[in-house]
Design an enzyme around this catalytic site. Structure first.
Site, PDB file in Angstrom:
ATOM      1  N   LYS A 204       0.772  -0.742  -0.183  1.00 47.38           N
ATOM      2  CA  LYS A 204       0.307  -0.254   0.342  1.00 47.38           C
ATOM      3  C   LYS A 204       1.013   1.281   0.570  1.00 47.38           C
ATOM      4  CE  LYS A 204      -4.359  -1.589   1.488  1.00 47.38           C
ATOM      5  NZ  LYS A 204      -5.481  -2.253   1.833  1.00 47.38           N
ATOM      6  N   ARG A 244      -3.924 -10.451   4.088  1.00 43.56           N
ATOM      7  CA  ARG A 244      -4.098 -10.334   2.849  1.00 43.56           C
ATOM      8  C   ARG A 244      -3.133  -9.915   1.833  1.00 43.56           C
ATOM      9  NH1 ARG A 244      -6.007  -6.796  -1.148  1.00 43.56           N
ATOM     10  NH2 ARG A 244      -8.187  -7.491  -2.337  1.00 43.56           N
TER      11      ARG A 244
END
Ligand code: PMM
Length: 270
Positions: A204, A244
């Site tokens: 991210k 994840r």
């Protein structure tokens, strides 16, 4: 949980797995690398992303789900839409991963309830186009915890079995980098709610910023893997149930080290 985005515009792997065959091959590889479940998504949720309609989302994911189910790959469907979740479950997915925690589509609770399947409720305050301006908190950990609790209450009020709920703090969704770090530092406060917790930091933007070059250029998306591995180990050591990630093999390796070392739990700040 391995990530399989079948979108032309996802921030990390967007555009790479659009052909059905390539997507099925990649999803199968994720399972062989050690993923317990592969998370398939047909709509990008990156900041600022434009929405696609449900029919487009279904057209992207269902053929890939059919192929992956035939290959024996366990699947979650990453969607905020009840119609897409229903179509994906019908095609053989077994878990709903709803980044809106049931807020985006009032029909989602009924789909989860009727299917009796696990439902991942992520902390969310609004769609991608508006989420940056919603990243305002006095106490991000307390507010995310309280807002997740509200989503649990709404789901159970709609008849969903609480035993099927999984919570996710939603890193990067209406969160600044500092909010993400606070949630990492105090992940135990979310774990304490008593539900399995999924942690999803893989590649991210805030990791790209952490690793920025001296001139401020963020680290490229495909060079954030070591940082991602560190977040995954920290999260699992703090009590997360799952992570994840894009790179399943390296994650499984890192977690094998953590387990072999005695699975020490992390002391977190109160
Ligand atoms: N992040 C993305 C997509 N789906 N699902 C859950 N449960 N939690 C997340 O943080 C999350 C998600 C966006 O990242 P991607 O583009 O790499 O899929």
């Amino acid at each position: 949980m391995g990530i399989l985005n079948v979108t032309p515009d996802s921030f990390s792997d967007g555009g790479r797995y659009n052909g059905v065959e390539a997507a099925v091959e990649h999803g199968t590889a994720l399972m062989n690398d050690g993923a317990d479940i592969v998370d398939i998504g047909g709509e990008s949720t990156r900041p600022g992303a434009e929405r696609v309609d449900a029919a487009t989302e279904i057209k992207r994911v269902v053929p890939v789900i059919t192929g992956l189910v035939a290959a024996g790959v366990p699947l979650s469907i990453d969607t905020t839409r009840a119609a897409v979740a229903a179509a994906a479950l019908e095609a053989g997915a077994t878990v709903i991963n709803d980044v809106s925690g049931g807020l985006a589509d009032p029909g989602m609770a009924a789909v989860a309830r009727d299917a009796g399947c696990p439902w991942i409720l992520m902390h969310w305050r609004g769609h991608s186009r508006e989420m940056t301006k919603l990243a305002v908190y006095d106490d991000v950990v307390a507010e995310v915890r309280a807002e997740l609790r509200e989503r649990v209450d709404a789901a159970t009020a709609a008849g969903v079995d609480p035993g099927q709920l999984i919570l996710d703090p939603g890193l990067g969704f209406a969160k600044t980098a500092e909010h993400n770090w606070q949630l990492t530092r105090h992940l135990g406060a979310i774990v304490e709610l008593g539900f399995p917790v999924l942690f999803a930091a893989s590649r991210k933007t805030y990791l790209g910023r952490l690793l920025a070059a001296a001139d401020g250029t963020p680290r490229a998306v495909d060079q954030r893997e070591a940082a991602t591995l560190a977040t995954s180990v920290l999260a699992v050591a703090a009590g997360a149930w799952g992570v994840r990630v894009h790179d399943v093999r390296d994650t499984a390796d890192a977690l094998a080290v953590w387990r072999a070392s005695g699975s020490p739990r992390l002391e977190q700040q109160r």
